[in-house]
Design an enzyme around this catalytic site. Structure first.
Site, short mmCIF file in Angstrom:
data_model
loop_
_atom_site.label_atom_id
_atom_site.label_comp_id
_atom_site.label_asym_id
_atom_site.label_seq_id
_atom_site.Cartn_x
_atom_site.Cartn_y
_atom_site.Cartn_z
N SER A 57 0.81 -1.22 0.00
CA SER A 57 0.00 0.00 0.00
C SER A 57 0.85 1.27 0.00
O SER A 57 1.84 1.38 0.73
CB SER A 57 -0.93 0.03 1.20
OG SER A 57 -1.66 1.25 1.23
N LYS A 99 -13.66 -4.49 3.44
CA LYS A 99 -14.54 -3.39 3.06
C LYS A 99 -16.03 -3.69 3.32
O LYS A 99 -16.81 -2.78 3.54
CB LYS A 99 -14.35 -3.02 1.58
CG LYS A 99 -13.03 -2.32 1.29
CD LYS A 99 -12.99 -1.85 -0.16
CE LYS A 99 -11.71 -1.10 -0.46
NZ LYS A 99 -11.70 -0.54 -1.83
N ASP A 110 -14.29 5.72 -2.76
CA ASP A 110 -13.81 5.13 -4.01
C ASP A 110 -14.60 5.64 -5.20
O ASP A 110 -14.04 6.07 -6.21
CB ASP A 110 -13.90 3.60 -3.96
CG ASP A 110 -12.78 2.98 -3.15
OD1 ASP A 110 -11.69 3.58 -3.07
OD2 ASP A 110 -12.98 1.88 -2.61
N GLY A 164 -16.85 -5.30 -15.66
CA GLY A 164 -16.71 -5.92 -14.35
C GLY A 164 -17.91 -5.60 -13.48
O GLY A 164 -18.66 -4.65 -13.74
N ALA A 217 -15.01 -2.93 -6.95
CA ALA A 217 -14.61 -1.67 -7.58
C ALA A 217 -15.69 -1.19 -8.55
O ALA A 217 -16.00 0.00 -8.62
CB ALA A 217 -13.28 -1.84 -8.31
N TYR A 270 -3.07 0.72 -11.70
CA TYR A 270 -1.94 1.64 -11.87
C TYR A 270 -0.59 0.94 -11.69
O TYR A 270 0.44 1.58 -11.57
CB TYR A 270 -2.05 2.84 -10.92
CG TYR A 270 -2.25 2.52 -9.47
CD1 TYR A 270 -1.18 2.18 -8.65
CD2 TYR A 270 -3.52 2.58 -8.91
CE1 TYR A 270 -1.37 1.91 -7.31
CE2 TYR A 270 -3.72 2.31 -7.56
CZ TYR A 270 -2.64 1.97 -6.77
OH TYR A 270 -2.83 1.70 -5.44
#
Length: 279
Positions: free
Chosen positions: A15, A66, A102, A128, A132, A222
């Site tokens: 992270s 989460k 997010d 998807g 996310a 990323y």
């Protein structure tokens, strides 16, 4: 006296949140500290109790907690409930409040990319239907969008996400192979899957053949900074963007919830890019 903030998840070695937030605290002259708290699933409940006793002011939540953290909090914001996940917790009096930055983080990064303040005339494809995708699709829907299509290998998951978003927008679900044959109809295509992430950088979530010139292709990944999918899109004339901006925006929105002040987003992005070797 400085305040304590942190990150809850497992594992956390990769992270960049601690570096990003601690650098910003230092640059702003704030005596605060952001600490990773590596908690396994079976340690989460006791871990949150310990953080309460420590008087933590706020923390981020990442995989795999989460969803499971929700019943351990005192309140959860409406958008986070609709997304079904919490990535940010802030203290209000003696209560721990769950939020999800997010989706809003992604939305702000997208609007900056396209140079507009609305998506009302855009046709968007989300690839998807996982966690996310839920954050991205719910926040885009709530903001107002021309039309939103969710494509997933398992159609049932896409249909379930559509039901959540349909309160706010014109949304439909399609199989992934159907999306591949109609790419020319979309203005913005968003990959929310992990396909193409390091180390499996030779994979793409769907082909880019047939996209319109200057289609916006956005990848939440990323690492690498440019996935093979984005490279292929750029070569076809697409406007491309990786997930750095979303990561920075969600962190900045969490920062604002914790402290009520705006961090320097440009500086936060530079911190992340420098760590990833992009500067």
């Amino acid at each position: 006296m400085g305040k304590l903030f942190g990150l809850v998840g497992h594992p956390l070695g990769h992270s960049m949140s601690p570096l990003m937030h601690n650098t910003e605290f230092k640059e702003l002259g704030l005596p605060h500290h952001y600490q990773p708290f590596d908690l396994k699933k079976e340690e989460l409940e006791e871990g949150i109790k310990a953080l309460r006793l420590l008087g933590i002011e706020g923390f981020n939540v990442t995989i795999p907690h989460k969803v499971s953290i929700i019943p351990l909090l005192d309140e959860v914001e409406q958008e986070a409930m609709e997304i079904g996940a919490v990535n940010t917790v802030y203290r209000k009096d003696d209560l721990l409040i769950g939020a999800n930055t997010d989706g809003q983080g992604y939305l702000q990064s997208l609007l900056k990319l396209i140079g507009e303040d609305s998506l009302i005339d855009k046709k968007i494809l989300v690839v998807g239907a996982g966690g996310a995708a839920r954050a991205v699709a719910v926040s885009i829907s709530r903001s107002g969008v021309g039309s939103l299509t969710i494509a997933n290998r398992t159609l049932e998951k896409a249909e379930e996400l559509c039901r959540v978003c349909s309160t706010y927008a014109d949304v439909n679900a399609i199989p992934l192979d159907t999306a591949s044959s109609s790419l020319e109809t979309y203005d913005i295509i968003i990959n929310t899957t992990s396909i193409g992430m390091s180390p499996e950088t030779d994979r793409v979530p769907l082909p880019v053949k047939g996209i319109k010139d200057e289609t916006v292709m956005s990848d939440l990944i990323y690492n690498p900074l440019e996935t093979l999918w984005l490279t292929q899109g750029r070569e076809q004339g697409a406007i491309t963007a990786n997930g750095i901006s979303m990561f920075v925006e969600q962190g900045a929105l969490a920062f604002e919830k914790w402290l009520g002040i705006k961090p320097d987003r440009y500086r936060m992005q530079e911190t992340v890019l420098r760590k990833l070797g992009g500067l």
